[in-house]
Structure formats: C-alpha cells, structure tokens
Scaffold this active site. Structure first.
Site, mmCIF file in Angstrom:
data_model
loop_
_atom_site.group_PDB
_atom_site.id
_atom_site.type_symbol
_atom_site.label_atom_id
_atom_site.label_comp_id
_atom_site.label_asym_id
_atom_site.label_seq_id
_atom_site.Cartn_x
_atom_site.Cartn_y
_atom_site.Cartn_z
ATOM 1 N N LYS A 1 5.375 -2.790 8.009
ATOM 2 C CA LYS A 1 6.219 -1.627 7.581
ATOM 3 C C LYS A 1 7.710 -2.022 7.507
ATOM 4 O O LYS A 1 8.242 -2.154 8.571
ATOM 5 C CB LYS A 1 6.046 -0.520 8.522
ATOM 6 N N ASP B 1 7.799 15.572 12.503
ATOM 7 C CA ASP B 1 7.130 15.444 11.272
ATOM 8 C C ASP B 1 5.647 15.432 11.420
ATOM 9 O O ASP B 1 4.919 14.534 10.842
ATOM 10 C CB ASP B 1 7.594 14.122 10.463
ATOM 11 N N VAL C 1 0.556 -1.247 0.090
ATOM 12 C CA VAL C 1 0.087 -0.243 0.099
ATOM 13 C C VAL C 1 0.805 1.455 0.056
ATOM 14 O O VAL C 1 0.326 2.487 0.070
ATOM 15 C CB VAL C 1 -0.973 0.111 1.194
ATOM 16 N N GLY C 2 2.059 1.092 0.311
ATOM 17 C CA GLY C 2 2.889 2.303 0.086
ATOM 18 C C GLY C 2 4.583 1.914 -0.127
ATOM 19 O O GLY C 2 5.025 0.747 0.345
ATOM 20 N N SER C 3 5.102 2.797 -0.562
ATOM 21 C CA SER C 3 6.642 2.384 -1.202
ATOM 22 C C SER C 3 7.343 3.874 -1.098
ATOM 23 O O SER C 3 6.928 4.849 -1.474
ATOM 24 C CB SER C 3 6.756 1.890 -2.444
ATOM 25 N N GLY C 4 8.641 3.856 -0.604
ATOM 26 C CA GLY C 4 9.178 5.005 -0.575
ATOM 27 C C GLY C 4 10.973 4.838 -0.461
ATOM 28 O O GLY C 4 11.260 3.496 -0.303
ATOM 29 N N ALA C 5 11.726 5.557 -0.265
ATOM 30 C CA ALA C 5 13.051 5.287 -0.271
ATOM 31 C C ALA C 5 13.588 4.469 1.070
ATOM 32 O O ALA C 5 14.470 3.896 1.056
ATOM 33 C CB ALA C 5 13.770 6.646 -0.265
ATOM 34 N N ASP D 1 8.863 -0.014 2.913
ATOM 35 C CA ASP D 1 7.747 -0.297 2.240
ATOM 36 C C ASP D 1 6.685 -0.709 3.149
ATOM 37 O O ASP D 1 6.909 -1.359 4.102
ATOM 38 C CB ASP D 1 8.284 -1.307 1.176
ATOM 39 N N VAL D 2 5.332 -0.420 2.690
ATOM 40 C CA VAL D 2 4.304 -0.666 3.762
ATOM 41 C C VAL D 2 3.206 -1.895 2.970
ATOM 42 O O VAL D 2 3.036 -1.624 1.743
ATOM 43 C CB VAL D 2 3.605 0.475 4.168
#
Length: 469
Positions: free
Chosen positions: A50, A141, A27-31, A34-35
């Site tokens: 996560k 954040d 459901v999510g991906s970043g540097a 990943d989730v």
C-alpha cells in the site's frame, strides 16, 4: 482482471522494495494511496503493498497497526518502507475479499446470511473493535468494505488511515516536551507490545463466547506509549501545517456552504480522506471522517469532541446491514443522512441526549417535528427481539448509551440457538472485491439541495440556520 503496471511510479524504482518483493498487479487506486498485490521473494508469500501518498494517513495507519499487532482480527502489518521525500509503503497481509462482498453475494441467493453466520461475523468484528478500543484507538471509518475476509473466513479490520489514538480525559500529550523526529524507516518491523489484546472470535468455542480475563499493561507504560505516538503526530502536523487543508467549518456540509468530500458506502478511506487541518493546541479532531452511511449523528452535527462511540454507531449500521442486506441509512448527502436518521429515531432533543444542543451545528439545522418516527423495528422486519435490541443499543443518539464491544461480546445473543457457526462453515465469496483495495463511483456532492425537498434559511446572529421539512 489484472491492471497494467505503470512504469513511472515510484514504487517500481525503489530498490529496497523491488529487492524483496515482486510486484504482480495494481489492485486499487485512489487519491491518497495505490495498492499492489505482490510476492515476497524470500518465501513466496502474497502480500499487499500500500503506497500511501498522504503522510498523515500513513502515520496513523502505522501507529495503530503497531499497537494492534498480534490481534487475530486486525490486518497484519508485516513491515513498512519510508524515506525522506518518498511515499510510505506499507506491507500488509493480502486478503482477497471483504464483508461488503459477503453481503452482496448473499443478496443473490435465497435466505440471505444465516443467523449462525451473522453471529460469527459479528463476533470477529467485535473482537477486533474491542482490541482497538482497549488501546484507545478510534477507527473512524468502519464499514463492510473495510472488514477484509480471508479465504478461510477470518475477518480482519483494515484501513486505519483515519484512525486516531485518543488520550484519556484530562491528559494532554501535546504538553509533553518530548518530540520525536520524522521516521525514515526502511523495512521497519512493528515491534511494540500491544497494550491489550482480546482473544479472536475464531479461537473461541463454537458454542459461544466465554469471557477471558486479560492482564492490563502497566499504566505508566501505557501513557508513555500514547505520549510518544501523539508527540510524533504533533511534530508532523507542525512541519506540514502550511500544506494542510484547513477545516474552517465544523462539519463537511452541515452549514450548507461547502460541498461534501465525495464518498460512498463502500469506498475506502484512502479515496476519502479529510485532512485534519485547523488543529487546536489540544489536538481537536475533525468531524469530516468516516463514510456517510455509517457516520454517527454527532459527526453529522459537526462535533470535534467525540470518542470511541462513533465506531459503535457504525457497528450498529453494519449489524443491521448483515441482518437485512440493505444499508440502514443510505443518505445521499449529510443533510439527507440526518433526515433519514431522524425519521427513524425521532427528533434529536435534550430529552434523548442531554447537551446535544451544544453540538456545533445543532442550532444551524433543524427538521420539522417528527410525530411518529418509524422506529428501528420497522427497519428490521422479521428479525428477533434480541437482534433488534442489539441494533438499538448501538444506533442511539446519546453516545454514552451505546453498548461497548466488550459488553456485546458477553451478550446472551451469542450463546443462544442458533449458535455461531464455526469459521470453517462461513460462506466466503469467490470474486476478488476487497473495498479497502478498490475505488468506487462517486455518490455526488452535498451542494445540490434539489434532492432535499423544501427548506427555509434564516439569518441568525452567528450566520444562518436551515430548516428542512
């Protein structure tokens, strides 16, 4: 829409995880992480897995969530998996949407977010933030995309990858001889007792907030836990010092020499995660944290000696956005961000914030004198005096003047008509769009000065200064 599951990623080949969880979709991906949405096989509970690729971010999140367990307005860490040479995998409760989606959905209909809804959302944020600050945890954040919302309207602070546990002034955990080894837990359940937990907003009377006295943990135990956590992080920093990105400059761009890390208002910190290289022996912080639109001015001026107050500035920006449905300071760069703040609040001087001239980049960046700042009232048209007052108490230059979460929880605003709505009456969007799980488009780099109008660069004894008109 379901994302295809890659077959080669480590999470799918780790027997201790697949034995307990069925991975349903990414459901999510970043540097930095990943989730995945997953199902716990023992009871069919839907959770978020996560997978964090940055060990510092993983340790920060685990440390913070362990201290904050049992707080109803903090995302739940069920367990985590961590072995040598493997990424940490945090098992978190899965929350489908977030406050960013609430705001976006409200813009599509007349009336925006009702005052009673605003008050209930704010009470929940304040309860979660107060729990953090009572435990000396600065989130670093806070933004609508990191405030996740359950289907029944419960709001929870999430994404603690940039969080830090602060030490009390004069108390240096780095001087303690204790060094904890790198943890290699498999399915380790968080089991520490929270230091201080305030009642959750949704458990409070619907007629407003009534203060409840919370028994403080024994001070010796409090300091012991902080020493252990800081010692563990210090040991990890030393082990990986050679691979850290050294933060040679005091801010992301303030000197005008390096481009900012790409980030935008609703991107989660796992795709914008500044390494904290260049630690000194006192565990100095970095100024390059948080998402730009919610970043306090002391960070924009390069401070590495900030405290819990940076979260309070972010909270003021979030409250303003709930009221107007538009970001308060939507800067396109750090310089533009400062310019927008100054145009509203006026020039930053010693009169409004004593010692502000000691900020690392204060003398390197200057703006033309603002004779008539627009003021926060102009940014909050048709809002009540009480609402404007709360924003002013949070969005102010001097960190010492910012209202604490506990002070605001007891503010008369939450006890006056219209009263906070019951959680069951909050509008929760139907679409799945939690910012903590998703990656968003880049806003561009601070290195492009073409958007900032006229500016003058002068050589100084310590480098150069920039004046923007």
């Amino acid at each position: 829409m379901e994302h295809p599951l890659p077959k080669s990623w480590s999470i799918h080949t780790r027997p201790e995880i697949v034995a307990k969880y069925e991975i349903l979709e990414r459901v999510g991906s970043g540097a930095y992480s990943d989730v995945y949405r997953a199902r716990r096989l023992s009871d069919n509970l839907i959770v978020a897995l996560k997978e964090v690729h940055d060990y510092q971010s993983a340790f920060r999140e685990i440390d913070a969530l362990q201290l904050l367990q049992n707080c109803p307005n903090i995302v739940v860490l069920h367990e985590y998996f961590w072995r040598e040479d493997e990424d940490a995998v945090l098992v978190l409760e899965f929350l489908r949407t977030d406050l960013a989606a609430v705001i976006s959905d409200a813009k599509k209909k007349e009336g925006g977010v009702r005052v009673g809804e605003v008050k209930r959302w704010m009470l929940q944020i304040l309860c979660g933030l107060d729990a953090c600050h009572r435990n000396m945890i600065v989130h670093r954040d806070l933004k609508p995309g990191n405030l996740l919302v359950s289907d029944d309207g419960v709001l929870k602070l999430a994404d603690f990858g940039q969080a830090r546990i602060l030490m009390e002034p004069g108390f240096d955990g780095d001087n303690d001889d204790q060094q904890l080894p790198v943890e290699q837990n498999t399915g380790s359940q968080a089991n520490e007792t929270p230091l201080d937990v305030v009642p959750d907003a949704h458990s409070l009377p619907d007629q407003g907030f009534n203060k409840q006295v919370v028994e403080d943990m024994d001070r010796e135990e409090y300091l012991r836990q902080l020493v252990e956590l800081k010692a563990k992080r210090h040991a990890m920093d030393e082990n990986d010092k050679e691979t850290n990105t050294i933060d040679g400059y005091s801010s992301c761009l303030a000197t005008g020499t390096i481009s900012d890390i790409d980030d935008d208002t609703h991107r989660s910190s796992y795709s914008y995660n500044a390494e904290e290289g260049g630690h000194d022996t006192n565990g100095a912080l970095t100024s390059c944290v948080g998402t730009r639109w919610f970043r306090a001015p002391e960070l924009l001026y390069g401070s590495t000696d900030y405290g819990l107050e940076i979260d309070l500035w972010s909270l003021g920006c979030i409250f303003s956005e709930l009221l107007t449905l538009d970001p308060l300071f939507p800067g396109i760069s750090d310089i533009d961000q400062l310019g927008r703040i100054i145009s509203v609040l006026g020039n930053l001087t010693e009169e409004v914030w004593p010692s502000c001239s000691k900020l690392p980049d204060y003398k390197m960046i200057s703006f033309a004198k603002i004779e008539n700042p627009t003021g926060l009232e102009a940014c909050l048209p048709n809002r009540s005096a009480d609402e404007i007052s709360i924003v002013k108490r949070l969005v102010c230059y001097n960190p010492a003047n910012r209202a604490t979460a506990m002070e605001l929880l007891n503010d008369k605003y939450f006890n006056e008509e219209p009263l906070p709505l019951p959680i069951s009456e909050l509008h929760v969007p139907l679409e799945d769009s939690p910012g903590e799980w998703n990656e968003y488009d880049d806003m561009g780099s601070d290195s492009d000065f073409g958007d900032f109008g006229h500016f003058k660069v002068e050589t100084t004894g310590s480098g150069f200064s920039m004046q923007f008109s």
